[in-house]
Design an enzyme around this catalytic site. Structure first.
Site, PDB file in Angstrom:
ATOM      1  N   GLU A 161      24.047  35.817  40.591  1.00  0.00           N
ATOM      2  CA  GLU A 161      24.476  34.482  40.767  1.00  0.00           C
ATOM      3  C   GLU A 161      23.299  34.005  41.581  1.00  0.00           C
ATOM      4  O   GLU A 161      23.561  32.982  42.512  1.00  0.00           O
ATOM      5  CB  GLU A 161      25.682  34.169  41.330  1.00  0.00           C
ATOM      6  CG  GLU A 161      26.911  34.934  40.287  1.00  0.00           C
ATOM      7  CD  GLU A 161      28.385  34.503  41.034  1.00  0.00           C
ATOM      8  OE1 GLU A 161      28.653  33.475  41.688  1.00  0.00           O
ATOM      9  OE2 GLU A 161      29.252  35.031  40.476  1.00  0.00           O
ATOM     10  N   ASN A 183      31.888  42.515  41.110  1.00  0.00           N
ATOM     11  CA  ASN A 183      30.956  41.510  41.396  1.00  0.00           C
ATOM     12  C   ASN A 183      31.325  40.883  42.758  1.00  0.00           C
ATOM     13  O   ASN A 183      32.513  40.707  43.031  1.00  0.00           O
ATOM     14  CB  ASN A 183      30.842  40.268  40.564  1.00  0.00           C
ATOM     15  CG  ASN A 183      29.925  39.380  40.407  1.00  0.00           C
ATOM     16  OD1 ASN A 183      28.627  39.719  40.627  1.00  0.00           O
ATOM     17  ND2 ASN A 183      30.172  37.893  40.436  1.00  0.00           N
TER      18      ASN A 183
HETATM   19  O1  G3I Z   1      37.225  20.685  35.621  1.00  0.00           O
HETATM   20  C1  G3I Z   1      37.650  19.661  36.794  1.00  0.00           C
HETATM   21  C2  G3I Z   1      37.664  18.424  36.309  1.00  0.00           C
HETATM   22  O2  G3I Z   1      38.560  18.284  35.432  1.00  0.00           O
HETATM   23  C3  G3I Z   1      37.949  17.602  37.803  1.00  0.00           C
HETATM   24  O3  G3I Z   1      37.999  16.174  37.373  1.00  0.00           O
HETATM   25  C4  G3I Z   1      37.276  18.081  38.752  1.00  0.00           C
HETATM   26  C5  G3I Z   1      37.289  17.289  39.860  1.00  0.00           C
HETATM   27  O4  G3I Z   1      37.165  17.982  41.059  1.00  0.00           O
HETATM   28  O5  G3I Z   1      37.253  19.241  39.033  1.00  0.00           O
HETATM   29  C6  G3I Z   1      36.648  20.000  37.738  1.00  0.00           C
HETATM   30  O6  G3I Z   1      36.783  21.404  38.247  1.00  0.00           O
HETATM   31  C7  G3I Z   1      35.711  21.837  39.121  1.00  0.00           C
HETATM   32  C8  G3I Z   1      35.126  23.077  38.396  1.00  0.00           C
HETATM   33  O7  G3I Z   1      34.233  23.715  39.294  1.00  0.00           O
HETATM   34  C9  G3I Z   1      34.432  22.385  37.181  1.00  0.00           C
HETATM   35  O8  G3I Z   1      33.278  21.677  37.558  1.00  0.00           O
HETATM   36  C10 G3I Z   1      36.426  22.326  40.474  1.00  0.00           C
HETATM   37  O9  G3I Z   1      36.841  21.219  41.159  1.00  0.00           O
HETATM   38  C11 G3I Z   1      35.505  23.194  41.304  1.00  0.00           C
HETATM   39  O10 G3I Z   1      35.889  23.587  42.334  1.00  0.00           O
HETATM   40  C12 G3I Z   1      34.759  24.249  40.423  1.00  0.00           C
HETATM   41  O11 G3I Z   1      33.601  24.901  41.242  1.00  0.00           O
HETATM   42  C13 G3I Z   1      33.190  26.035  40.691  1.00  0.00           C
HETATM   43  C14 G3I Z   1      33.770  27.117  41.719  1.00  0.00           C
HETATM   44  O12 G3I Z   1      33.020  28.448  41.225  1.00  0.00           O
HETATM   45  C15 G3I Z   1      35.108  27.282  42.097  1.00  0.00           C
HETATM   46  O13 G3I Z   1      35.526  28.135  43.045  1.00  0.00           O
HETATM   47  C16 G3I Z   1      31.792  25.958  40.595  1.00  0.00           C
HETATM   48  O14 G3I Z   1      31.333  24.865  39.491  1.00  0.00           O
HETATM   49  C17 G3I Z   1      30.957  27.324  40.340  1.00  0.00           C
HETATM   50  O15 G3I Z   1      29.739  27.233  40.356  1.00  0.00           O
HETATM   51  C18 G3I Z   1      31.658  28.429  41.409  1.00  0.00           C
HETATM   52  O16 G3I Z   1      31.106  29.479  41.013  1.00  0.00           O
HETATM   53  C19 G3I Z   1      31.264  30.683  41.759  1.00  0.00           C
HETATM   54  C20 G3I Z   1      31.630  31.903  40.851  1.00  0.00           C
HETATM   55  O17 G3I Z   1      32.360  31.740  39.913  1.00  0.00           O
HETATM   56  C21 G3I Z   1      31.784  33.144  41.827  1.00  0.00           C
HETATM   57  N1  G3I Z   1      30.842  33.299  42.923  1.00  0.00           N
HETATM   58  C22 G3I Z   1      30.588  32.093  43.794  1.00  0.00           C
HETATM   59  C23 G3I Z   1      30.164  31.047  42.805  1.00  0.00           C
HETATM   60  C24 G3I Z   1      29.894  29.807  43.473  1.00  0.00           C
HETATM   61  O18 G3I Z   1      31.118  29.113  44.525  1.00  0.00           O
END
Ligand code: G3I
Length: 327
Positions: A250, A185
């Site tokens: 996505e 992916n």
């Molecule tokens: O769960 C913690 C929480 O405990 C904490 O308080 C909070 C504070 O920042 O962070 C929370 O974690 C976050 C997590 O999402 C859950 O919400 C992370 O900081 C945050 O970085 C994370 O972001 C995710 C990201 O991937 C990480 O790189 C996004 O939700 C998610 O949509 C995104 O998805 C990615 C795919 O996996 C791969 N392709 C790109 C796509 C978009 O970036």
């Protein structure tokens, strides 16, 4: 779509209800969305739209290594289990996301010496894939292993295990659940470009070597600030010719906020082109969006000043892009 003119400015107003036939019933492709276990549990309107419109779900973060084993030996399957249970109850397939990714990777994994990392990686894949054996239609086995110029991304896996780790992880995943479709992916591989060329070459090589790879996941994170990716259909078709499936995994189309009718129309056109191209190539089997509502989207956190990237607005009203797919 309803457009009203207020003080001389055309404003798009969402109709109150979705189309009478849900998206999942107008296509023979799997049509999915990324979902978050917390909103699934706490927001009944979110759950209702998801249940009605889609027949595939992809856990947005719940199956990533950083979620399931942030601390070595301490597993947390709660979010992943909840999403899989929901999918089974509502007769949806699950796309597992993702087994091997340099991001959301626990520090303890990144710090391991090479010889130990190999065993730990194998255990991680085997444990997670076996846990959901028979319940996952397709796995994103490796995620985002290329740079934009087509060279390999220099991750800890590559540094410590060499490029051959990719073939190994597909073999381990296949051994753990021979029935799941196994995908590579990545983003920015919608069109024909150096990165998608590199994916194409690698997949062709792996197939020749008998490595169990079934498909290529084309993420589909687009922005209306850039043109629609060139040769998208030709790109899907070339993967079909080497015998692998493709899936849009996505999809979202971000716009500079605030949205207006012209931006929403461009967004609808981009979603429509992604959707139509997938339907034009027989081996493009799935169209999944990265979230379905502007209420919850990763976009504003990562691209300040951009957002509104989904098919439904914050109040879960379908946007012009939704009606482009489901007129
Ligand atoms: O769960 C913690 C929480 O405990 C904490 O308080 C909070 C504070 O920042 O962070 C929370 O974690 C976050 C997590 O999402 C859950 O919400 C992370 O900081 C945050 O970085 C994370 O972001 C995710 C990201 O991937 C990480 O790189 C996004 O939700 C998610 O949509 C995104 O998805 C990615 C795919 O996996 C791969 N392709 C790109 C796509 C978009 O970036």
């Amino acid at each position: 779509m309803a457009v009203v003119v207020a003080m001389g400015i055309a404003v798009w107003q969402a109709p109150a209800a979705a189309a009478s036939v849900p998206l999942k019933n107008i296509t023979n492709r799997y049509v999915g969305s990324a979902v978050a276990a917390t909103y699934l549990a706490s927001e009944s309107d979110y759950r209702a739209v998801l249940t009605r419109e889609f027949d595939n779900v992809t856990p947005e973060n719940e199956m990533k290594w950083g979620t399931v084993e942030a601390v070595r030996g301490q597993y947390d399957w709660s979010g992943a289990d909840a999403i899989v249970r929901y999918a089974q109850r509502t007769h949806k397939t699950v796309r597992g996301h993702t087994l091997v990714w340099h991001s959301q990777l626990p520090d303890w994994v990144a710090a391991l010496p090479a010889d130990e990392l190999r065993g730990v990686l194998r255990d991680h894949i085997t444990t997670e894939v076996k846990r959901y054996k028979g319940k996952i239609r397709a796995w994103d086995v490796v995620n985002e292993i290329f740079n934009e110029d087509g060279t390999r991304r220099d991750t800890v896996f590559r540094q410590k295990l060499g490029d051959g780790f990719v073939a190994d992880v597909f073999r381990w995943a296949h051994a753990a659940d021979p029935g799941a479709k196994l995908y590579l992916n990545d983003y920015n591989i919608e069109g024909v470009n150096p990165k998608s060329d590199a994916v194409y070459d690698l997949v062709k090589t792996l197939r020749r070597q008998g490595v169990p790879i079934d498909g290529v996941g084309i993420q589909g994170h687009l922005s209306i600030q850039y043109g629609f990716p060139g040769e998208y259909r030709a790109n899907l078709a070339r993967f079909a010719r080497i015998g692998v499936e493709t899936a849009v995994t996505e999809a979202d189309v971000r716009i500079p906020t605030p949205p207006d009718p012209a931006k929403l129309a461009t967004q609808a056109s981009y979603f429509g082109q992604l959707w139509d191209g997938c339907h034009a190539v027989s081996r493009c089997v799935e169209f999944t969006t990265w979230g379905f509502t502007d209420r919850h989207s990763w976009v504003p956190d990562v691209f300040p000043g951009e957002g509104a990237a989904c098919l439904f607005d914050e109040n879960l009203h379908p946007k012009p892009a939704y009606y482009r797919l489901n007129p």
